[in-house]
Write a protein that holds these residues in place. Structure first.
Motif, PDB file in Angstrom:
ATOM      1  N   SER A  86       0.845  -1.206   0.000  1.00 36.88           N
ATOM      2  CA  SER A  86       0.000   0.000   0.000  1.00 36.88           C
ATOM      3  C   SER A  86       0.874   1.248   0.000  1.00 36.88           C
ATOM      4  CB  SER A  86      -0.902   0.036   1.239  1.00 36.88           C
ATOM      5  OG  SER A  86      -1.586  -1.180   1.371  1.00 36.88           O
ATOM      6  N   TYR A  87       1.893   1.222   0.860  1.00 33.48           N
ATOM      7  CA  TYR A  87       2.811   2.358   0.923  1.00 33.48           C
ATOM      8  C   TYR A  87       3.514   2.544  -0.422  1.00 33.48           C
ATOM      9  CZ  TYR A  87       6.974   5.089   1.911  1.00 33.48           C
ATOM     10  OH  TYR A  87       7.978   6.023   1.850  1.00 33.48           O
ATOM     11  N   GLY A  88       3.938   1.409  -1.009  1.00 31.97           N
ATOM     12  CA  GLY A  88       4.673   1.464  -2.276  1.00 31.97           C
ATOM     13  C   GLY A  88       3.880   2.140  -3.384  1.00 31.97           C
ATOM     14  N   PHE A  89       2.584   1.840  -3.433  1.00 29.77           N
ATOM     15  CA  PHE A  89       1.746   2.462  -4.457  1.00 29.77           C
ATOM     16  C   PHE A  89       1.416   3.902  -4.081  1.00 29.77           C
ATOM     17  CE2 PHE A  89       0.621  -1.980  -5.746  1.00 29.77           C
ATOM     18  CZ  PHE A  89       0.990  -1.860  -7.082  1.00 29.77           C
ATOM     19  N   ALA A  90       1.002   4.092  -2.804  1.00 32.21           N
ATOM     20  CA  ALA A  90       0.508   5.411  -2.398  1.00 32.21           C
ATOM     21  C   ALA A  90       1.611   6.469  -2.399  1.00 32.21           C
ATOM     22  CB  ALA A  90      -0.141   5.310  -1.013  1.00 32.21           C
ATOM     23  N   SER A  91       2.814   6.091  -2.010  1.00 37.25           N
ATOM     24  CA  SER A  91       3.875   7.080  -1.864  1.00 37.25           C
ATOM     25  C   SER A  91       4.613   7.335  -3.178  1.00 37.25           C
ATOM     26  CB  SER A  91       4.894   6.584  -0.840  1.00 37.25           C
ATOM     27  OG  SER A  91       5.589   5.467  -1.388  1.00 37.25           O
ATOM     28  N   GLY A  92       4.357   6.463  -4.171  1.00 38.93           N
ATOM     29  CA  GLY A  92       5.096   6.591  -5.417  1.00 38.93           C
ATOM     30  C   GLY A  92       6.424   5.860  -5.382  1.00 38.93           C
ATOM     31  N   HIS A  93       6.704   5.152  -4.283  1.00 42.39           N
ATOM     32  CA  HIS A  93       7.945   4.386  -4.141  1.00 42.39           C
ATOM     33  C   HIS A  93       8.095   3.390  -5.291  1.00 42.39           C
ATOM     34  CE1 HIS A  93      10.864   1.533  -2.600  1.00 42.39           C
ATOM     35  NE2 HIS A  93       9.965   0.680  -2.153  1.00 42.39           N
ATOM     36  N   PHE A  94       7.018   2.686  -5.638  1.00 40.71           N
ATOM     37  CA  PHE A  94       7.101   1.695  -6.722  1.00 40.71           C
ATOM     38  C   PHE A  94       7.325   2.372  -8.070  1.00 40.71           C
ATOM     39  CE2 PHE A  94       4.310  -1.699  -4.404  1.00 40.71           C
ATOM     40  CZ  PHE A  94       5.404  -2.031  -3.621  1.00 40.71           C
ATOM     41  N   SER A  95       6.452   3.365  -8.373  1.00 39.00           N
ATOM     42  CA  SER A  95       6.507   3.960  -9.705  1.00 39.00           C
ATOM     43  C   SER A  95       7.801   4.758  -9.900  1.00 39.00           C
ATOM     44  CB  SER A  95       5.283   4.854  -9.935  1.00 39.00           C
ATOM     45  OG  SER A  95       5.201   5.811  -8.903  1.00 39.00           O
ATOM     46  N   ARG A  96       8.300   5.342  -8.803  1.00 34.14           N
ATOM     47  CA  ARG A  96       9.494   6.184  -8.904  1.00 34.14           C
ATOM     48  C   ARG A  96      10.766   5.340  -8.936  1.00 34.14           C
ATOM     49  NH1 ARG A  96       8.645   9.018  -4.408  1.00 34.14           N
ATOM     50  NH2 ARG A  96       9.845   7.533  -3.197  1.00 34.14           N
ATOM     51  N   ASP A  97      10.823   4.286  -8.080  1.00 37.12           N
ATOM     52  CA  ASP A  97      12.085   3.567  -7.908  1.00 37.12           C
ATOM     53  C   ASP A  97      12.192   2.280  -8.718  1.00 37.12           C
ATOM     54  OD1 ASP A  97      12.960   5.493  -6.073  1.00 37.12           O
ATOM     55  OD2 ASP A  97      11.812   4.538  -4.473  1.00 37.12           O
ATOM     56  N   PHE A  98      11.053   1.663  -9.069  1.00 37.12           N
ATOM     57  CA  PHE A  98      11.106   0.380  -9.778  1.00 37.12           C
ATOM     58  C   PHE A  98      10.808   0.518 -11.275  1.00 37.12           C
ATOM     59  CE2 PHE A  98       9.799  -1.989  -5.625  1.00 37.12           C
ATOM     60  CZ  PHE A  98      11.083  -1.808  -5.132  1.00 37.12           C
ATOM     61  N   PHE A  99      10.255   1.649 -11.676  1.00 35.81           N
ATOM     62  CA  PHE A  99       9.882   1.828 -13.078  1.00 35.81           C
ATOM     63  C   PHE A  99      10.379   3.185 -13.570  1.00 35.81           C
ATOM     64  CE2 PHE A  99       6.941  -1.223 -11.284  1.00 35.81           C
ATOM     65  CZ  PHE A  99       7.005  -2.238 -12.228  1.00 35.81           C
ATOM     66  N   PRO A 100      10.596   3.372 -14.872  1.00 31.17           N
ATOM     67  CA  PRO A 100      10.422   2.399 -15.946  1.00 31.17           C
ATOM     68  C   PRO A 100      11.491   1.300 -15.892  1.00 31.17           C
ATOM     69  CG  PRO A 100      11.454   4.366 -16.802  1.00 31.17           C
ATOM     70  CD  PRO A 100      11.102   4.644 -15.367  1.00 31.17           C
ATOM     71  N   LEU A 101      11.116   0.157 -16.432  1.00 32.26           N
ATOM     72  CA  LEU A 101      11.996  -1.001 -16.403  1.00 32.26           C
ATOM     73  C   LEU A 101      11.931  -1.640 -17.781  1.00 32.26           C
ATOM     74  CD1 LEU A 101      13.679  -3.108 -14.875  1.00 32.26           C
ATOM     75  CD2 LEU A 101      11.551  -4.105 -14.044  1.00 32.26           C
ATOM     76  N   SER A 102      13.062  -1.690 -18.486  1.00 30.52           N
ATOM     77  CA  SER A 102      13.049  -2.280 -19.825  1.00 30.52           C
ATOM     78  C   SER A 102      14.087  -3.387 -19.923  1.00 30.52           C
ATOM     79  CB  SER A 102      13.334  -1.206 -20.883  1.00 30.52           C
ATOM     80  OG  SER A 102      14.701  -0.845 -20.813  1.00 30.52           O
ATOM     81  N   ALA A 103      13.776  -4.379 -20.756  1.00 31.04           N
ATOM     82  CA  ALA A 103      14.680  -5.514 -20.961  1.00 31.04           C
ATOM     83  C   ALA A 103      16.026  -5.013 -21.503  1.00 31.04           C
ATOM     84  CB  ALA A 103      14.054  -6.514 -21.924  1.00 31.04           C
TER      85      ALA A 103
END
Lengths: 224, 251
Positions: A95-112
């Motif tokens: 929940s924190y990862g989505f709400a705080s932007g932690h996921f979108s900011r730190d894990f993405f974008p991600l390309s092969a």
């Protein structure tokens, strides 16, 4: 991928005069959930090995000293107790990862393509490290282990409640297949833990950062 | 559950709690080491861990009772899927299976029921029969698909005038095994007092003359060679349950 844990950019509380050399890498929520998760995963994996040994799927068993709970009943008791810690803590983190932007900011974008480039750079010792930024291989590993965790929980729920949760059993190809999937989800998580801990040993300064949240910038390192 | 009921439950479990403390003790030094390392807890007293684990077992009983949906049926299979050979499993070896004289066998009924007349095979066979081909899942993780038929337990409980508002149905077995289930699971349509296995009278190793077949619970909640069925509000526990297997153990 030798910088094991850099995460967020500068946070307001540390944003000060540029001469300041300490930055916040891991927010408090991430640190707390990380260590609770570490404890829960150790309990889940070691008690899971105890349960596995009662009826091995493959041609091996885990030695008793690697297992938790002393016997099958103890192993199950540990597994279904630590389950709550794992799931509640995991839900807080996600929940924190989505709400705080932690996921979108730190894990993405991600390309092969970026993953391949970073692997090549790492192998030729040209990978650039920036505190607070994950390279593409790190991003891939963190996203993969999160998905493996979700798979482990879903396959585990299938084994726990194959009658009450028939869609899970159907989705995973039935009870015996769910056991194998649960085993491989565990294997993937354990593989991640081995790499993760090995990198902390190689770059020990990442360990105190996961406790205090702060990292000291070295000469020449920039905050982004 | 009211506070009074909770206390009664705790009281009912107390002797078992004491009995099993040893079994749930963590003897592995690495396990203790890892735990101490991660939590900083003083685990010199292993009983603290055991109390937490037992509390979590009881918590999981309640969660499973809430998750139990009485109208959800266990998946059934075609005869072609029946596991052959079907595996024997008990807390003793196959050569210790009790040899029961079906003609002399009588099953007692006691507790919160209006008719305590013992039952023999002939009377049980005269009741409506139902069959099922379902997956039998062992607590150890293995599973096999088998075919059973017999009297749906809800029909039997109705015939003996059981108080279906009572909390538990207990089973005592000829081989000294014992177990118990919650009333909601006892009334589930697939819970049967099985007399047949693969359309033949139960073989000795699979529970002759009568056993419980309950596909909504793990295998150890399917007692064999039943000697007595009773209805009660005091949790009767079970052979494995009292040693630390989760009591509800619903599938």
């Amino acid at each position: 991928m030798t910088e094991a844990e850099p995460q967020a950019g500068p946070q307001p509380e540390t944003a000060g005069p540029p001469r300041r050399r300490w930055i916040l890498i891991h927010p408090l929520v991430v640190r707390i959930t990380h260590w609770i998760n570490a404890f829960a995963i150790v309990c889940m994996v070691m008690s899971g090995w105890q349960i596995y040994d009662a009826s091995p799927i493959f041609n091996f068993v885990f030695p008793p000293w690697m297992t938790l709970g002393d016997w099958l009943g103890g192993g199950i008791a540990w597994h279904l107790a630590a389950l709550w810690l794992l799931v509640v803590n995991g839900l807080v983190y996600i929940s924190y990862g989505f709400a705080s932007g932690h996921f979108s900011r730190d894990f993405f974008p991600l390309s092969a393509r970026q993953v391949l480039l970073d692997i090549r750079s790492a192998l030729t010792f040209n990978l650039k490290h920036t505190p607070g930024v994950y390279n593409a291989v790190q991003k891939l590993l963190y996203v993969a282990v999160l998905l493996l965790g979700v798979l482990a929980v879903i396959s585990g729920l299938t084994l726990w409640k194959p009658v009450q949760l028939p869609w899970f059993a159907w989705l995973l190809g039935g009870y015996p297949t769910a056991r194998v999937i649960h085993f491989f989800a565990m294997s993937g998580i354990v593989g991640f833990v081995i790499i993760h801990v090995a990198l902390v040993i190689i770059v020990p300064r990442t360990l105190p950062t996961m406790i205090t949240g702060r990292a000291r910038l070295r000469p020449g390192e920039e905050i982004v | 559950m009211t506070r009074k009921e909770r206390l009664a439950l705790t009281e009912a479990f107390r002797p078992q709690l004491r009995k099993v403390e040893r079994r749930l003790m963590l003897k592995s030094s690495l396990s203790l080491g890892a735990l101490t390392l991660l939590t900083g807890c003083d685990l010199a007293d292993g009983d603290v861990t055991d109390r937490v684990l037992w509390a979590m077992l009881r918590f999981n009983d309640r969660v499973q009772a809430l998750l139990f949906n009485p109208v959800v049926l266990a998946k059934t299979f075609p005869p072609s899927r029946i596991t052959k050979p079907f595996r024997f499993n008990a807390f003793y070896d196959e050569d210790s299976v009790p040899d029961v004289d079906g003609g002399a066998w009588k099953m007692a009924v006691s507790g919160l029921v209006t008719d305590k007349t013992p039952w023999d095979l002939k009377r049980l066979r005269a009741l409506p029969q139902e069959g099922q081909i379902t997956r039998h899942i062992c607590v150890e993780g293995w599973s096999q698909i088998g075919q059973w038929s017999g009297v749906p337990l809800h029909i039997f409980l109705e015939r003996v005038g059981a108080d279906t508002r009572a909390r538990y149905v207990g089973f005592k077995c000829i081989d000294k095994y014992y177990s118990s289930i919650d009333m909601a699971s006892a009334l589930h349509p697939q819970t049967i007092l099985a007399l047949d296995f693969e359309q033949q009278p139960l073989p000795a190793e699979f529970g002759f003359p009568a056993r419980l077949r309950i596909p909504t619970k793990l295998g150890f909640k399917n007692p064999k060679h039943i000697a007595e069925i009773y209805v009660t509000n005091t949790n009767p526990g079970g052979y494995w349950e009292d040693q630390g297997y989760n009591w509800f153990s619903g599938s």
